[in-house]
Design a protein around this motif. Structure first.
Motif, PDB file in Angstrom:
ATOM      1  N   TRP A   1       0.806  -1.208   0.000  1.00 35.21           N
ATOM      2  CA  TRP A   1       0.000   0.000   0.000  1.00 35.21           C
ATOM      3  C   TRP A   1       0.838   1.256   0.000  1.00 35.21           C
ATOM      4  CZ3 TRP A   1      -4.067  -1.252   4.212  1.00 35.21           C
ATOM      5  CH2 TRP A   1      -5.301  -1.455   3.619  1.00 35.21           C
ATOM      6  N   LYS A   2       0.237   2.283  -0.530  1.00 31.69           N
ATOM      7  CA  LYS A   2       0.714   3.644  -0.360  1.00 31.69           C
ATOM      8  C   LYS A   2      -0.446   4.392   0.290  1.00 31.69           C
ATOM      9  CE  LYS A   2       3.792   3.393  -4.242  1.00 31.69           C
ATOM     10  NZ  LYS A   2       4.042   3.658  -5.612  1.00 31.69           N
ATOM     11  N   ALA A   3      -0.207   5.617   0.689  1.00 32.65           N
ATOM     12  CA  ALA A   3      -1.272   6.414   1.292  1.00 32.65           C
ATOM     13  C   ALA A   3      -2.417   6.576   0.294  1.00 32.65           C
ATOM     14  CB  ALA A   3      -0.734   7.777   1.709  1.00 32.65           C
ATOM     15  N   GLY A   4      -3.627   6.639   0.809  1.00 32.93           N
ATOM     16  CA  GLY A   4      -4.779   6.834  -0.059  1.00 32.93           C
ATOM     17  C   GLY A   4      -6.060   6.401   0.624  1.00 32.93           C
ATOM     18  N   PRO A   5      -7.188   6.535  -0.055  1.00 36.93           N
ATOM     19  CA  PRO A   5      -8.487   6.267   0.570  1.00 36.93           C
ATOM     20  C   PRO A   5      -8.697   4.817   0.986  1.00 36.93           C
ATOM     21  CG  PRO A   5      -8.765   6.801  -1.759  1.00 36.93           C
ATOM     22  CD  PRO A   5      -7.333   7.053  -1.418  1.00 36.93           C
ATOM     23  N   THR A   6      -8.173   3.848   0.243  1.00 37.86           N
ATOM     24  CA  THR A   6      -8.378   2.451   0.645  1.00 37.86           C
ATOM     25  C   THR A   6      -7.609   2.152   1.926  1.00 37.86           C
ATOM     26  OG1 THR A   6      -6.619   1.683  -0.844  1.00 37.86           O
ATOM     27  CG2 THR A   6      -8.881   1.589  -1.676  1.00 37.86           C
ATOM     28  N   ARG A   7      -6.438   2.708   2.054  1.00 41.77           N
ATOM     29  CA  ARG A   7      -5.660   2.524   3.288  1.00 41.77           C
ATOM     30  C   ARG A   7      -6.331   3.248   4.452  1.00 41.77           C
ATOM     31  NH1 ARG A   7       0.106   1.108   4.103  1.00 41.77           N
ATOM     32  NH2 ARG A   7       0.307   1.173   6.339  1.00 41.77           N
ATOM     33  N   ASP A   8      -6.864   4.440   4.195  1.00 37.94           N
ATOM     34  CA  ASP A   8      -7.551   5.199   5.245  1.00 37.94           C
ATOM     35  C   ASP A   8      -8.753   4.427   5.780  1.00 37.94           C
ATOM     36  OD1 ASP A   8      -5.696   7.213   4.808  1.00 37.94           O
ATOM     37  OD2 ASP A   8      -7.089   8.477   3.655  1.00 37.94           O
TER      38      ASP A   8
END
Length: 155
Positions: free
Chosen positions: A11-18
């Motif tokens: 993962w990288k930062a973004g809505p799915t990780r949030d």
């Protein structure tokens, strides 16, 4: 109940990780995410086999009390309440750890499917494997709340 999620991809930062992090923080059950990735371009069959090897390596050596669940399109479709009841049953049987394995775009290799004690589908639609993490986390939180008798889940 301790939860391990073994997942293909990073993962990288973004809505799915949030989304994943939001529900992970709400859960009282400890959750550990272990990401794996095969960087070589391999034919699908070889890729599935290699990713299966990497995913199985995320599991603890001591598997006492562990339930291994493969998220798979051919797995059982459970509603939220039956999913919560299944987790509650495992808990009541003394199974204190659940490992959920999420395959990559090519799907799971045979080794994961053979090792899994339960195969779970998140519906008939195909979902991006990075999105599945957040969806699974929400359902785990919902199951926790159902088992606790909390009104979060309203059938």
């Amino acid at each position: 109940m301790r939860i391990l999620i073994g997942a293909v991809g990073r993962w990288k930062a973004g809505p799915t990780r949030d989304l994943y992090e939001d529900y992970r923080q709400r859960l009282t059950w400890p959750v550990e995410l272990k990401e794996v990735e095969e960087k070589r371009a391999l034919p699908d069959a070889q890729l599935r086999a290699r990713e299966a090897e990497l995913l199985l390596a995320t599991l603890p050596r001591d598997r006492a009390g562990l339930v291994l669940v493969a998220l798979d399109e051919n797995g059982q479709n459970l509603g939220s309440e039956p999913f919560a009841r299944r987790i509650g049953k495992w808990r009541d049987e003394g199974r204190n750890r659940i490992a959920f394995l999420i395959g990559g775009a090519a799907g799971h290799g045979g080794a994961v499917l053979e090792a899994a004690q339960f195969k779970l589908a998140l519906g008939a639609m195909t979902w991006p494997h990075l999105m599945v993490r957040g969806m699974l986390m929400e359902q785990l939180y919902r199951a926790q709340q159902i088992l606790a008798g909390h009104p979060y889940h309203r059938p």
